[in-house]
Write a protein that holds these residues in place. Structure first.
Motif, PDB file in Angstrom:
ATOM      1  N   ARG A  40       0.828  -1.205   0.000  1.00  0.00           N
ATOM      2  CA  ARG A  40       0.000   0.000   0.000  1.00  0.00           C
ATOM      3  C   ARG A  40       0.857   1.248   0.000  1.00  0.00           C
ATOM      4  O   ARG A  40       2.036   1.213   0.372  1.00  0.00           O
ATOM      5  N   GLN A  41       0.255   2.357  -0.398  1.00  0.00           N
ATOM      6  CA  GLN A  41       0.923   3.647  -0.391  1.00  0.00           C
ATOM      7  C   GLN A  41      -0.023   4.703   0.159  1.00  0.00           C
ATOM      8  O   GLN A  41      -0.937   5.148  -0.546  1.00  0.00           O
ATOM      9  N   PRO A  42       0.188   5.097   1.413  1.00  0.00           N
ATOM     10  CA  PRO A  42      -0.628   6.183   1.982  1.00  0.00           C
ATOM     11  C   PRO A  42      -0.332   7.503   1.262  1.00  0.00           C
ATOM     12  O   PRO A  42       0.739   7.668   0.674  1.00  0.00           O
ATOM     13  N   PRO A  43      -1.251   8.436   1.325  1.00  0.00           N
ATOM     14  CA  PRO A  43      -1.026   9.713   0.639  1.00  0.00           C
ATOM     15  C   PRO A  43       0.221  10.417   1.138  1.00  0.00           C
ATOM     16  O   PRO A  43       0.423  10.554   2.349  1.00  0.00           O
ATOM     17  N   GLY A  44       1.086  10.802   0.217  1.00  0.00           N
ATOM     18  CA  GLY A  44       2.290  11.532   0.556  1.00  0.00           C
ATOM     19  C   GLY A  44       3.396  10.697   1.168  1.00  0.00           C
ATOM     20  O   GLY A  44       4.408  11.250   1.632  1.00  0.00           O
ATOM     21  N   LYS A  45       3.227   9.370   1.182  1.00  0.00           N
ATOM     22  CA  LYS A  45       4.222   8.488   1.790  1.00  0.00           C
ATOM     23  C   LYS A  45       4.708   7.442   0.796  1.00  0.00           C
ATOM     24  O   LYS A  45       4.197   7.342  -0.320  1.00  0.00           O
ATOM     25  N   GLY A  46       5.688   6.665   1.201  1.00  0.00           N
ATOM     26  CA  GLY A  46       6.242   5.633   0.353  1.00  0.00           C
ATOM     27  C   GLY A  46       5.447   4.339   0.398  1.00  0.00           C
ATOM     28  O   GLY A  46       4.453   4.221   1.115  1.00  0.00           O
ATOM     29  N   LEU A  47       5.910   3.372  -0.371  1.00  0.00           N
ATOM     30  CA  LEU A  47       5.262   2.067  -0.411  1.00  0.00           C
ATOM     31  C   LEU A  47       5.504   1.297   0.881  1.00  0.00           C
ATOM     32  O   LEU A  47       6.598   1.343   1.455  1.00  0.00           O
ATOM     33  N   GLU A  48       4.466   0.595   1.332  1.00  0.00           N
ATOM     34  CA  GLU A  48       4.561  -0.237   2.524  1.00  0.00           C
ATOM     35  C   GLU A  48       4.094  -1.636   2.176  1.00  0.00           C
ATOM     36  O   GLU A  48       2.948  -1.839   1.772  1.00  0.00           O
ATOM     37  N   TRP A  49       4.961  -2.609   2.370  1.00  0.00           N
ATOM     38  CA  TRP A  49       4.605  -3.988   2.110  1.00  0.00           C
ATOM     39  C   TRP A  49       3.763  -4.525   3.268  1.00  0.00           C
ATOM     40  O   TRP A  49       4.099  -4.327   4.445  1.00  0.00           O
ATOM     41  N   ILE A  50       2.670  -5.205   2.958  1.00  0.00           N
ATOM     42  CA  ILE A  50       1.731  -5.695   3.969  1.00  0.00           C
ATOM     43  C   ILE A  50       1.936  -7.173   4.262  1.00  0.00           C
ATOM     44  O   ILE A  50       1.942  -7.592   5.424  1.00  0.00           O
ATOM     45  N   GLY A  51       2.091  -7.977   3.210  1.00  0.00           N
ATOM     46  CA  GLY A  51       2.256  -9.398   3.415  1.00  0.00           C
ATOM     47  C   GLY A  51       2.117 -10.154   2.119  1.00  0.00           C
ATOM     48  O   GLY A  51       1.811  -9.570   1.078  1.00  0.00           O
ATOM     49  N   TYR A  52       2.377 -11.479   2.173  1.00  0.00           N
ATOM     50  CA  TYR A  52       2.219 -12.295   0.971  1.00  0.00           C
ATOM     51  C   TYR A  52       1.581 -13.637   1.287  1.00  0.00           C
ATOM     52  O   TYR A  52       1.560 -14.093   2.437  1.00  0.00           O
ATOM     53  N   ILE A  53       1.076 -14.240   0.213  1.00  0.00           N
ATOM     54  CA  ILE A  53       0.711 -15.641   0.222  1.00  0.00           C
ATOM     55  C   ILE A  53       1.517 -16.287  -0.890  1.00  0.00           C
ATOM     56  O   ILE A  53       1.555 -15.798  -2.017  1.00  0.00           O
ATOM     57  N   ALA A  54       2.196 -17.365  -0.570  1.00  0.00           N
ATOM     58  CA  ALA A  54       3.084 -18.001  -1.529  1.00  0.00           C
ATOM     59  C   ALA A  54       2.331 -19.013  -2.385  1.00  0.00           C
ATOM     60  O   ALA A  54       1.184 -19.382  -2.095  1.00  0.00           O
ATOM     61  N   TYR A  55       3.024 -19.491  -3.418  1.00  0.00           N
ATOM     62  CA  TYR A  55       2.458 -20.498  -4.316  1.00  0.00           C
ATOM     63  C   TYR A  55       1.991 -21.735  -3.523  1.00  0.00           C
ATOM     64  O   TYR A  55       1.052 -22.416  -3.912  1.00  0.00           O
ATOM     65  N   SER A  56       2.651 -21.994  -2.426  1.00  0.00           N
ATOM     66  CA  SER A  56       2.341 -23.153  -1.591  1.00  0.00           C
ATOM     67  C   SER A  56       1.142 -22.919  -0.676  1.00  0.00           C
ATOM     68  O   SER A  56       0.626 -23.865  -0.086  1.00  0.00           O
ATOM     69  N   GLY A  57       0.744 -21.672  -0.531  1.00  0.00           N
ATOM     70  CA  GLY A  57      -0.328 -21.318   0.395  1.00  0.00           C
ATOM     71  C   GLY A  57       0.169 -20.761   1.717  1.00  0.00           C
ATOM     72  O   GLY A  57      -0.636 -20.309   2.534  1.00  0.00           O
ATOM     73  N   SER A  58       1.462 -20.789   1.928  1.00  0.00           N
ATOM     74  CA  SER A  58       1.996 -20.222   3.166  1.00  0.00           C
ATOM     75  C   SER A  58       1.901 -18.703   3.126  1.00  0.00           C
ATOM     76  O   SER A  58       1.912 -18.094   2.056  1.00  0.00           O
ATOM     77  N   THR A  59       1.819 -18.115   4.297  1.00  0.00           N
ATOM     78  CA  THR A  59       1.671 -16.660   4.399  1.00  0.00           C
ATOM     79  C   THR A  59       2.730 -16.066   5.319  1.00  0.00           C
ATOM     80  O   THR A  59       3.273 -16.753   6.194  1.00  0.00           O
ATOM     81  N   TYR A  60       3.000 -14.786   5.096  1.00  0.00           N
ATOM     82  CA  TYR A  60       3.910 -14.042   5.961  1.00  0.00           C
ATOM     83  C   TYR A  60       3.484 -12.590   5.925  1.00  0.00           C
ATOM     84  O   TYR A  60       3.173 -12.061   4.863  1.00  0.00           O
ATOM     85  N   TYR A  61       3.469 -11.961   7.125  1.00  0.00           N
ATOM     86  CA  TYR A  61       2.964 -10.599   7.226  1.00  0.00           C
ATOM     87  C   TYR A  61       4.008  -9.661   7.811  1.00  0.00           C
ATOM     88  O   TYR A  61       4.870 -10.076   8.597  1.00  0.00           O
ATOM     89  N   SER A  62       3.859  -8.391   7.453  1.00  0.00           N
ATOM     90  CA  SER A  62       4.693  -7.368   8.067  1.00  0.00           C
ATOM     91  C   SER A  62       4.455  -7.378   9.579  1.00  0.00           C
ATOM     92  O   SER A  62       3.306  -7.390  10.028  1.00  0.00           O
ATOM     93  N   PRO A  63       5.513  -7.377  10.363  1.00  0.00           N
ATOM     94  CA  PRO A  63       5.344  -7.399  11.824  1.00  0.00           C
ATOM     95  C   PRO A  63       4.472  -6.257  12.341  1.00  0.00           C
ATOM     96  O   PRO A  63       3.737  -6.434  13.320  1.00  0.00           O
ATOM     97  N   SER A  64       4.562  -5.109  11.687  1.00  0.00           N
ATOM     98  CA  SER A  64       3.802  -3.958  12.171  1.00  0.00           C
ATOM     99  C   SER A  64       2.309  -4.089  11.915  1.00  0.00           C
ATOM    100  O   SER A  64       1.507  -3.388  12.547  1.00  0.00           O
ATOM    101  N   LEU A  65       1.904  -4.960  10.995  1.00  0.00           N
ATOM    102  CA  LEU A  65       0.495  -5.123  10.647  1.00  0.00           C
ATOM    103  C   LEU A  65      -0.018  -6.525  10.933  1.00  0.00           C
ATOM    104  O   LEU A  65      -1.205  -6.798  10.744  1.00  0.00           O
ATOM    105  N   LYS A  66       0.843  -7.382  11.414  1.00  0.00           N
ATOM    106  CA  LYS A  66       0.519  -8.804  11.541  1.00  0.00           C
ATOM    107  C   LYS A  66      -0.738  -9.074  12.355  1.00  0.00           C
ATOM    108  O   LYS A  66      -1.543  -9.940  12.004  1.00  0.00           O
ATOM    109  N   SER A  67      -0.920  -8.328  13.424  1.00  0.00           N
ATOM    110  CA  SER A  67      -2.050  -8.606  14.322  1.00  0.00           C
ATOM    111  C   SER A  67      -3.393  -8.295  13.678  1.00  0.00           C
ATOM    112  O   SER A  67      -4.435  -8.772  14.144  1.00  0.00           O
ATOM    113  N   ARG A  68      -3.380  -7.513  12.591  1.00  0.00           N
ATOM    114  CA  ARG A  68      -4.643  -7.113  11.955  1.00  0.00           C
ATOM    115  C   ARG A  68      -4.814  -7.680  10.544  1.00  0.00           C
ATOM    116  O   ARG A  68      -5.828  -7.411   9.899  1.00  0.00           O
ATOM    117  N   THR A  69      -3.841  -8.462  10.077  1.00  0.00           N
ATOM    118  CA  THR A  69      -3.818  -8.863   8.663  1.00  0.00           C
ATOM    119  C   THR A  69      -4.080 -10.344   8.462  1.00  0.00           C
ATOM    120  O   THR A  69      -3.588 -11.179   9.228  1.00  0.00           O
TER     121      THR A  69
END
Length: 120
Positions: A40-69
């Motif tokens: 995501r990119q908030p207004p006036g700010k840089g890009l922020e990576w939130i998380g991914y889901i891999a081809y295998s189905g595994s997931t990984y989230y940004s520590p700063s957003l993990k509790s809500r993602t």
């Protein structure tokens, strides 16, 4: 070549859950060794990576957003979905889905982005 397209509500109320879907065409989300991210990119700010889901189905989230993602997928529809809970106005941003190879963060394919505004 692969194409990604974000979809979802453009306006979400504070404390609710933001839900966005990325529909992929021209390639399968289960193909080795691709990783499918939300960024995501908030207004006036840089890009922020939130998380991914891999081809295998595994997931990984940004520590700063993990509790809500949560990122999930529907392989029958070739889609993956972002859910971000308890949103505040600080979650207002343009949200992108993107693909990289092997978690390299070298995102070679992007969706066009979708604006999400958090406001009552």
């Amino acid at each position: 070549h692969v194409q990604l397209q974000e979809s979802g509500p453009g306006l979400v109320k504070p404390s609710q859950t933001l839900s966005l879907t990325c529909t992929v065409s021209g390639g399968s989300i289960t193909t080795n060794y691709y990783y499918w991210s939300w960024i995501r990119q908030p207004p006036g700010k840089g890009l922020e990576w939130i998380g991914y889901i891999a081809y295998s189905g595994s997931t990984y989230y940004s520590p700063s957003l993990k509790s809500r993602t949560s990122i999930s997928r529907d392989t029958s529809k070739n889609q993956f979905t972002l859910q971000l809970s308890s949103v505040t106005p600080e979650d207002t941003a343009v949200y992108y889905c993107a693909r990289d190879l092997s978690g390299s963060e070298d995102f070679g394919s992007w969706g066009q982005g979708t604006q999400v505004t958090v406001s009552s």
